[in-house]
Design a protein around this motif. Structure first.
Motif, PDB file in Angstrom:
ATOM      1  N   LYS A  17      51.722  58.403 131.131  1.00 39.16           N
ATOM      2  CA  LYS A  17      50.935  58.377 129.900  1.00 39.16           C
ATOM      3  C   LYS A  17      49.490  58.777 130.191  1.00 39.16           C
ATOM      4  O   LYS A  17      48.886  58.323 131.165  1.00 39.16           O
ATOM      5  CB  LYS A  17      50.964  56.989 129.253  1.00 39.16           C
ATOM      6  CG  LYS A  17      50.214  56.932 127.925  1.00 39.16           C
ATOM      7  CD  LYS A  17      50.445  55.622 127.196  1.00 39.16           C
ATOM      8  CE  LYS A  17      49.767  55.638 125.832  1.00 39.16           C
ATOM      9  NZ  LYS A  17      50.048  54.419 125.038  1.00 39.16           N
ATOM     10  N   SER A  60      45.825  58.552 128.558  1.00 37.35           N
ATOM     11  CA  SER A  60      45.069  57.841 127.525  1.00 37.35           C
ATOM     12  C   SER A  60      43.580  57.990 127.790  1.00 37.35           C
ATOM     13  O   SER A  60      43.153  58.350 128.887  1.00 37.35           O
ATOM     14  CB  SER A  60      45.457  56.356 127.491  1.00 37.35           C
ATOM     15  OG  SER A  60      45.302  55.763 128.770  1.00 37.35           O
ATOM     16  N   ALA A 120      43.554  54.630 124.163  1.00 37.83           N
ATOM     17  CA  ALA A 120      44.581  55.134 123.243  1.00 37.83           C
ATOM     18  C   ALA A 120      45.141  56.437 123.789  1.00 37.83           C
ATOM     19  O   ALA A 120      44.450  57.188 124.493  1.00 37.83           O
ATOM     20  CB  ALA A 120      43.984  55.360 121.859  1.00 37.83           C
ATOM     21  N   GLY A 121      46.405  56.734 123.465  1.00 35.93           N
ATOM     22  CA  GLY A 121      47.062  57.939 123.936  1.00 35.93           C
ATOM     23  C   GLY A 121      46.321  59.198 123.514  1.00 35.93           C
ATOM     24  O   GLY A 121      45.849  59.297 122.382  1.00 35.93           O
ATOM     25  N   THR A 180      46.838  62.855 122.634  1.00 37.14           N
ATOM     26  CA  THR A 180      47.987  63.641 122.189  1.00 37.14           C
ATOM     27  C   THR A 180      47.803  65.142 122.379  1.00 37.14           C
ATOM     28  O   THR A 180      46.685  65.653 122.380  1.00 37.14           O
ATOM     29  CB  THR A 180      48.267  63.368 120.705  1.00 37.14           C
ATOM     30  OG1 THR A 180      47.168  63.874 119.926  1.00 37.14           O
ATOM     31  CG2 THR A 180      48.394  61.885 120.442  1.00 37.14           C
ATOM     32  N   THR A 182      51.601  66.114 126.317  1.00 37.66           N
ATOM     33  CA  THR A 182      51.750  64.726 125.868  1.00 37.66           C
ATOM     34  C   THR A 182      52.268  64.703 124.432  1.00 37.66           C
ATOM     35  O   THR A 182      51.986  65.607 123.642  1.00 37.66           O
ATOM     36  CB  THR A 182      50.410  63.988 125.925  1.00 37.66           C
ATOM     37  OG1 THR A 182      49.443  64.694 125.141  1.00 37.66           O
ATOM     38  CG2 THR A 182      49.896  63.877 127.347  1.00 37.66           C
ATOM     39  N   ASP A 183      53.018  63.648 124.105  1.00 36.34           N
ATOM     40  CA  ASP A 183      53.545  63.524 122.746  1.00 36.34           C
ATOM     41  C   ASP A 183      52.506  62.865 121.825  1.00 36.34           C
ATOM     42  O   ASP A 183      51.329  62.724 122.191  1.00 36.34           O
ATOM     43  CB  ASP A 183      54.870  62.760 122.743  1.00 36.34           C
ATOM     44  CG  ASP A 183      54.732  61.288 123.138  1.00 36.34           C
ATOM     45  OD1 ASP A 183      53.600  60.770 123.196  1.00 36.34           O
ATOM     46  OD2 ASP A 183      55.774  60.643 123.366  1.00 36.34           O
ATOM     47  N   SER A 184      52.918  62.441 120.666  1.00 35.65           N
ATOM     48  CA  SER A 184      51.996  61.901 119.662  1.00 35.65           C
ATOM     49  C   SER A 184      51.343  60.581 120.083  1.00 35.65           C
ATOM     50  O   SER A 184      50.389  60.128 119.448  1.00 35.65           O
ATOM     51  CB  SER A 184      52.733  61.703 118.335  1.00 35.65           C
ATOM     52  OG  SER A 184      53.808  60.785 118.498  1.00 35.65           O
ATOM     53  N   LYS A 185      51.852  59.977 121.158  1.00 33.04           N
ATOM     54  CA  LYS A 185      51.269  58.736 121.657  1.00 33.04           C
ATOM     55  C   LYS A 185      50.671  58.891 123.054  1.00 33.04           C
ATOM     56  O   LYS A 185      50.296  57.898 123.688  1.00 33.04           O
ATOM     57  CB  LYS A 185      52.325  57.626 121.666  1.00 33.04           C
ATOM     58  CG  LYS A 185      52.813  57.243 120.273  1.00 33.04           C
ATOM     59  CD  LYS A 185      53.787  56.092 120.322  1.00 33.04           C
ATOM     60  CE  LYS A 185      54.232  55.689 118.908  1.00 33.04           C
ATOM     61  NZ  LYS A 185      55.199  54.550 118.945  1.00 33.04           N
ATOM     62  N   GLY A 186      50.621  60.140 123.527  1.00 34.96           N
ATOM     63  CA  GLY A 186      50.068  60.405 124.854  1.00 34.96           C
ATOM     64  C   GLY A 186      51.076  60.273 125.973  1.00 34.96           C
ATOM     65  O   GLY A 186      50.728  60.398 127.157  1.00 34.96           O
ATOM     66  N   ASN A 187      52.354  60.047 125.633  1.00 40.12           N
ATOM     67  CA  ASN A 187      53.386  59.857 126.653  1.00 40.12           C
ATOM     68  C   ASN A 187      53.838  61.176 127.264  1.00 40.12           C
ATOM     69  O   ASN A 187      53.789  62.234 126.617  1.00 40.12           O
ATOM     70  CB  ASN A 187      54.593  59.141 126.045  1.00 40.12           C
ATOM     71  CG  ASN A 187      54.260  57.726 125.620  1.00 40.12           C
ATOM     72  OD1 ASN A 187      53.581  56.999 126.332  1.00 40.12           O
ATOM     73  ND2 ASN A 187      54.736  57.328 124.451  1.00 40.12           N
TER      74      ASN A 187
END
Length: 259
Positions: A179, A181, A191-192, A194, A218-223
């Motif tokens: 992740k 962030s 926070a992620g 994105t 990264t996806d919409s949450k930073g993953n």
């Protein structure tokens, strides 16, 4: 002197509110006063976390044939000092820099500022900041600069990685998650981040060099999540190159034992 009124306007406006727009002039000078060698935060970007305040030191050299009387700096974000979005005046009680005389014409000066979330930092002001400066000489000469130096103020970043399973048989699939962030100055948390490109890298057990295997976003949450085939013992990590608002960061390598 008019330049003292200008300083009061800048300092007063910033003291009242971080989003105030002071009345100030563009670059101007009278006589032979000069400011040079402006260095912000030791030449490094100013990286601020989600909660802790950051002390920022600015050093510079001031010269005039009559010697230096006083100097003041203001840090700000905006197109000009007249259009500032936020900023900071010096931590000193009078707002002035501390100047040490080198000789009859030259002084080395230093001043410290405080930047912090929910104080003078919100997420939108990350990026390029400027140093407004004024130096006054003993013979009433002076120099005023709207941008004596540009520098970066960035939201602190974090990056994690986890490669599994461990151990794994050669040729089998390894799933690498993580992740990215960064500090959210408005919530006081990380926070992620994105939609950012991040490199998956690998370093063999007895090597000191990482090699990039692929780049993912990264996806919409930073993953982050991707897969690779197990080939040899070694360390996997994610690596982020950074942006104007967020510094580069590498995850600590995660070792995978390949049987």
């Amino acid at each position: 002197m008019r330049i003292r009124a200008t300083v009061a306007a800048v300092s007063g406006a910033l003291a009242l509110t971080a989003l105030a727009a002071p009345v100030a002039q563009a670059d101007e000078s009278y006589g032979d006063t000069k400011i040079s060698n402006v260095v912000v935060n030791g030449g490094k970007s100013v990286v601020v976390g989600p909660t802790a305040a950051k002390k920022v030191t600015v050093t510079f050299t001031a010269t005039d044939n009559s010697g230096i009387d006083w100097a003041q700096l203001v840090l700000y974000r905006g197109a000009t000092i007249d259009e500032l979005e936020t900023g900071a005046v010096a931590d000193s009680s009078d707002g002035l820099a501390t100047c040490t005389k080198v000789n009859a014409t030259t002084s080395n000066c230093k001043t410290t500022f405080t930047l912090g979330s929910q104080y003078n930092l919100v997420n939108s002001v990350a990026g390029t900041w400027k140093v407004w400066a004024i130096v006054a000489a003993k013979d009433y000469d002076y120099v005023q600069k709207d941008n004596a130096k540009s520098f970066k103020v960035q939201r602190a970043s974090q990056l994690t990685v986890n490669a599994s399973p461990e151990p794994v048989k050669k040729g089998k699939t390894i799933t690498v998650t993580g992740k990215l962030s960064r500090a959210n100055w408005e919530t006081g948390k990380y926070a992620g981040y994105t939609g950012q490109s991040v490199k998956l890298q690998f370093r063999k057990k007895n090597s000191s060099t990482y090699t990039t295997l692929k780049t993912i976003k990264t996806d919409s949450k930073g993953n982050l999540k991707t897969t690779v085939k197990a080939s040899a013992d070694g360390y996997f990590r994610y690596s982020f190159a950074g942006t104007t608002t967020t510094p580069a960061v590498n995850a600590t390598g995660d070792f995978v034992d390949v049987k």
